[in-house]
Design a protein around this motif. Structure first.
Motif, short mmCIF file in Angstrom:
data_model
loop_
_atom_site.label_atom_id
_atom_site.label_comp_id
_atom_site.label_asym_id
_atom_site.label_seq_id
_atom_site.Cartn_x
_atom_site.Cartn_y
_atom_site.Cartn_z
N HIS A 91 0.86 -1.19 0.00
CA HIS A 91 0.00 0.00 0.00
C HIS A 91 0.89 1.24 0.00
O HIS A 91 1.85 1.33 0.79
CB HIS A 91 -0.92 0.04 1.23
CG HIS A 91 -1.70 -1.22 1.44
ND1 HIS A 91 -2.88 -1.50 0.78
CD2 HIS A 91 -1.45 -2.29 2.24
CE1 HIS A 91 -3.33 -2.67 1.17
NE2 HIS A 91 -2.48 -3.19 2.05
N ARG A 92 0.59 2.20 -0.87
CA ARG A 92 1.35 3.43 -0.89
C ARG A 92 0.64 4.48 -0.04
O ARG A 92 -0.53 4.80 -0.27
CB ARG A 92 1.51 3.95 -2.32
CG ARG A 92 2.63 4.98 -2.45
CD ARG A 92 2.73 5.54 -3.87
NE ARG A 92 2.80 4.51 -4.88
CZ ARG A 92 3.90 3.84 -5.20
NH1 ARG A 92 5.02 4.07 -4.54
NH2 ARG A 92 3.88 2.92 -6.16
N GLY A 93 1.33 5.01 0.96
CA GLY A 93 0.78 6.02 1.84
C GLY A 93 1.54 7.32 1.76
O GLY A 93 2.52 7.44 1.01
N THR A 94 1.14 8.27 2.55
CA THR A 94 1.80 9.58 2.53
C THR A 94 3.21 9.52 3.10
O THR A 94 4.05 10.36 2.77
CB THR A 94 0.98 10.60 3.33
OG1 THR A 94 0.80 10.10 4.67
CG2 THR A 94 -0.39 10.81 2.68
N ASP A 95 3.49 8.53 3.95
CA ASP A 95 4.80 8.44 4.58
C ASP A 95 5.68 7.35 3.97
O ASP A 95 6.78 7.09 4.47
CB ASP A 95 4.66 8.21 6.08
CG ASP A 95 3.78 7.01 6.42
OD1 ASP A 95 3.14 6.47 5.49
OD2 ASP A 95 3.73 6.61 7.59
N GLN A 98 3.78 0.86 2.59
CA GLN A 98 3.48 -0.06 3.69
C GLN A 98 3.35 -1.48 3.14
O GLN A 98 2.67 -1.70 2.15
CB GLN A 98 2.20 0.35 4.40
CG GLN A 98 2.27 1.74 5.02
CD GLN A 98 0.92 2.23 5.52
OE1 GLN A 98 -0.10 1.86 4.99
NE2 GLN A 98 0.95 3.06 6.55
N GLN A 126 10.82 3.68 3.10
CA GLN A 126 10.99 5.06 2.64
C GLN A 126 12.28 5.15 1.84
O GLN A 126 13.34 4.71 2.31
CB GLN A 126 11.04 6.02 3.83
CG GLN A 126 9.76 6.06 4.64
CD GLN A 126 9.88 6.88 5.91
OE1 GLN A 126 10.98 7.05 6.45
NE2 GLN A 126 8.75 7.39 6.39
#
Length: 267
Positions: A91-95, A98, A126
């Motif tokens: 899953h691509r998140g803002t930080d 994941q 990251q």
């Protein structure tokens, strides 16, 4: 039931734990069991890792969503019988990216549920590096947790043996990121320790999946961890095999990899 628990887990526990995150602790895996009928059958050294893939950049800045989509699924087999599954979700998140990996294994004996294993890891990546990791294991009732996070240029890992600082760029033993293939040390996600390894590229082989076959490169791990792993020409993890301490053969057989044949696996 008590007698079963005394006789089975001693052998099954090693096999089951080993197959959850690529933690491989026994020797002499039979690579021909996972390779298809067109495998060469010989082991040829490949001097340069990049020769296994279409481009030298294949394993740099690896983006799992671009390579796999949102999910990678494997059937886990013991002595060619299905015993569970291993699923990795991205899953691509803002930080960052994941990654959630889960393994569920149930072994029956004489009609009884003789052994069970549950594994779940959540990691945050990251800029191509592991930023945080949380692992929970239920090994037939025995609970274990491991946590890791980046701090001042190091990866601080807390596990059964306490807290230790590891290099920030170390890869965990979960295989989906082919950047690990250049490593000489990996993070054992069941112990929280660093394990020294030598990873070598071997033959190109036709690899079996649950929906056909595909061409993949065979890589061997030696040192603290011993296993066989396979990657396709785009650097995607597509197979795993090793021999457990009880002599049984453990295979990860891909369930949603892109194949080049339509022949289905009858098992």
């Amino acid at each position: 039931m008590i007698a079963i628990r005394k006789t089975l887990p001693a052998s099954l526990t090693v096999a089951t734990i080993s197959l959850l995150t690529g933690l491989l602790i026994s020797a002499n895996a039979r690579a021909d069991d996972i390779a298809g009928p067109n495998a060469t059958g010989k082991v040829a050294e490949v001097s340069a890792l990049t020769s296994a893939f279409d481009s030298p950049q294949t394993c740099r800045n690896f983006d799992p969503i671009e390579r796999y989509g949102n999910e990678l699924r494997f059937q886990i087999r013991r002595n060619d019988s299905p015993v569970g599954n291993h699923i990795v979700q991205f899953h691509r998140g803002t930080d960052g990216v994941q990654v959630v990996a889960q393994s569920n294994i149930d072994v029956s004996f004489l009609g009884f549920n003789a052994y069970s294993f549950r594994y779940r890891s959540e990691s945050l990546w990251q800029d191509g590096k592991l930023a945080a990791l949380s692992v929970k294991v239920d090994d037939d009732g025995d609970q274990t947790t491991i946590n890791a996070k980046q701090n001042n240029g190091q990866l601080l890992v807390t596990g059964p043996d306490g807290e230790k600082a590891l290099p920030a760029g170390i890869f965990p033993t979960d295989h989906w990121n082919c950047g690990v293939l250049n490593s000489t040390s990996v993070l054992n996600t069941l112990t929280g320790n660093a394990n020294d390894v030598t990873i070598e590229a071997k033959d190109h082989e036709q690899l079996r999946t649950t929906s056909g076959t595909l061409m993949a490169t065979h890589f061997t791990y030696s040192g603290d961890l011993i296993t066989n792993a396979w990657y396709d020409q785009d650097g995607r993890w597509v197979g795993l095999q090793f021999e457990a301490s009880d002599g049984s053969t453990i295979i990860y057989r891909c369930m949603n990899c892109m194949t080049r044949t339509g022949q289905k696996d009858r098992g």
